[in-house]
Write a protein that holds these residues in place. Structure first.
Motif, PDB file in Angstrom:
ATOM      1  N   LYS A   6     -25.002  -8.628  50.256  1.00  0.00           N
ATOM      2  CA  LYS A   6     -25.246  -9.891  49.552  1.00  0.00           C
ATOM      3  C   LYS A   6     -26.400  -9.735  48.555  1.00  0.00           C
ATOM      4  O   LYS A   6     -26.327 -10.225  47.434  1.00  0.00           O
ATOM      5  N   ILE A   7     -27.445  -9.049  48.977  1.00  0.00           N
ATOM      6  CA  ILE A   7     -28.590  -8.848  48.074  1.00  0.00           C
ATOM      7  C   ILE A   7     -28.156  -8.034  46.861  1.00  0.00           C
ATOM      8  O   ILE A   7     -28.472  -8.390  45.719  1.00  0.00           O
ATOM      9  N   ILE A   8     -27.402  -6.967  47.097  1.00  0.00           N
ATOM     10  CA  ILE A   8     -26.921  -6.132  45.980  1.00  0.00           C
ATOM     11  C   ILE A   8     -26.052  -6.962  45.037  1.00  0.00           C
ATOM     12  O   ILE A   8     -26.232  -6.944  43.816  1.00  0.00           O
ATOM     13  N   LYS A   9     -25.106  -7.697  45.618  1.00  0.00           N
ATOM     14  CA  LYS A   9     -24.180  -8.500  44.817  1.00  0.00           C
ATOM     15  C   LYS A   9     -24.928  -9.533  43.972  1.00  0.00           C
ATOM     16  O   LYS A   9     -24.673  -9.673  42.762  1.00  0.00           O
ATOM     17  N   LEU A  10     -25.841 -10.255  44.591  1.00  0.00           N
ATOM     18  CA  LEU A  10     -26.578 -11.301  43.881  1.00  0.00           C
ATOM     19  C   LEU A  10     -27.515 -10.711  42.816  1.00  0.00           C
ATOM     20  O   LEU A  10     -27.648 -11.258  41.725  1.00  0.00           O
ATOM     21  N   ALA A  13     -25.345  -9.588  39.963  1.00  0.00           N
ATOM     22  CA  ALA A  13     -24.779 -10.750  39.270  1.00  0.00           C
ATOM     23  C   ALA A  13     -25.783 -11.339  38.282  1.00  0.00           C
ATOM     24  O   ALA A  13     -25.401 -11.903  37.258  1.00  0.00           O
ATOM     25  N   ASN A  14     -27.063 -11.183  38.592  1.00  0.00           N
ATOM     26  CA  ASN A  14     -28.114 -11.658  37.690  1.00  0.00           C
ATOM     27  C   ASN A  14     -28.523 -10.601  36.669  1.00  0.00           C
ATOM     28  O   ASN A  14     -29.380 -10.849  35.829  1.00  0.00           O
ATOM     29  N   GLY A  15     -27.943  -9.411  36.790  1.00  0.00           N
ATOM     30  CA  GLY A  15     -28.266  -8.344  35.849  1.00  0.00           C
ATOM     31  C   GLY A  15     -29.641  -7.740  36.052  1.00  0.00           C
ATOM     32  O   GLY A  15     -30.258  -7.258  35.113  1.00  0.00           O
ATOM     33  N   TRP A  16     -30.126  -7.775  37.287  1.00  0.00           N
ATOM     34  CA  TRP A  16     -31.460  -7.272  37.582  1.00  0.00           C
ATOM     35  C   TRP A  16     -31.393  -5.905  38.240  1.00  0.00           C
ATOM     36  O   TRP A  16     -30.519  -5.612  39.034  1.00  0.00           O
TER      37      TRP A  16
END
Length: 144
Positions: A6-10, A13-16
């Motif tokens: 979830k941390i990786i995905k989020l 998703a924010n491009g960070w």
């Protein structure tokens, strides 16, 4: 889905990068790497910061059974309430649009027959109200 996924995905998703996320949370990049690898877990304060940063609930982050916030029972209930309110708003928007069309015809009739200024005022008020309703509708649509 597990917390590291979830941390990786989020984050992605924010491009960070891991570095970007670490700066936002005031932790080291290595801490982010350990969270994403599953070799360490963020403490409760960092979970709360992650939930605020990613605009998700802590329940979503911590519960492996939830693949999205939509799976959380209380969130489902809120969405059902929002959907019913949105339907009511759509009805109100339809009424405002019809009122705008009637106002446009009144204005046109007034222009043709050169009636008094009252019809101009009604048409202008009608146009303004319709524009406001359409703006609110578009804003609500983008938020969903």
């Amino acid at each position: 889905m597990k917390l590291p996924d979830k941390i990786i995905k989020l984050r992605k998703a924010n491009g960070w990068s891991q570095e970007d996320l670490a700066e936002r949370l005031n932790v080291s990049r290595q801490a982010i790497s350990r969270w994403e690898n599953g070799t360490a877990l963020p403490d409760s304060n960092n979970v709360l910061q992650l939930s605020k940063l990613f605009s998700v609930t802590a329940d979503y982050l911590l519960n492996d059974d939830y693949s999205s916030d939509e799976d959380i029972p209380c969130v489902k209930e809120v969405h059902e309430i929002f959907d019913s309110k949105q339907k009511n708003f759509m009805k109100l928007t339809l009424v405002a649009t019809i009122a705008f069309i009637i106002g446009a015809f009144v204005w046109l009739y007034q222009a043709i027959n050169e009636l008094n200024i009252v019809y101009d005022i009604l048409a202008i008020v009608n146009a303004i109200l319709s524009a406001v309703f359409l703006y609110i509708y578009e804003k609500a649509k983008r938020q969903k």
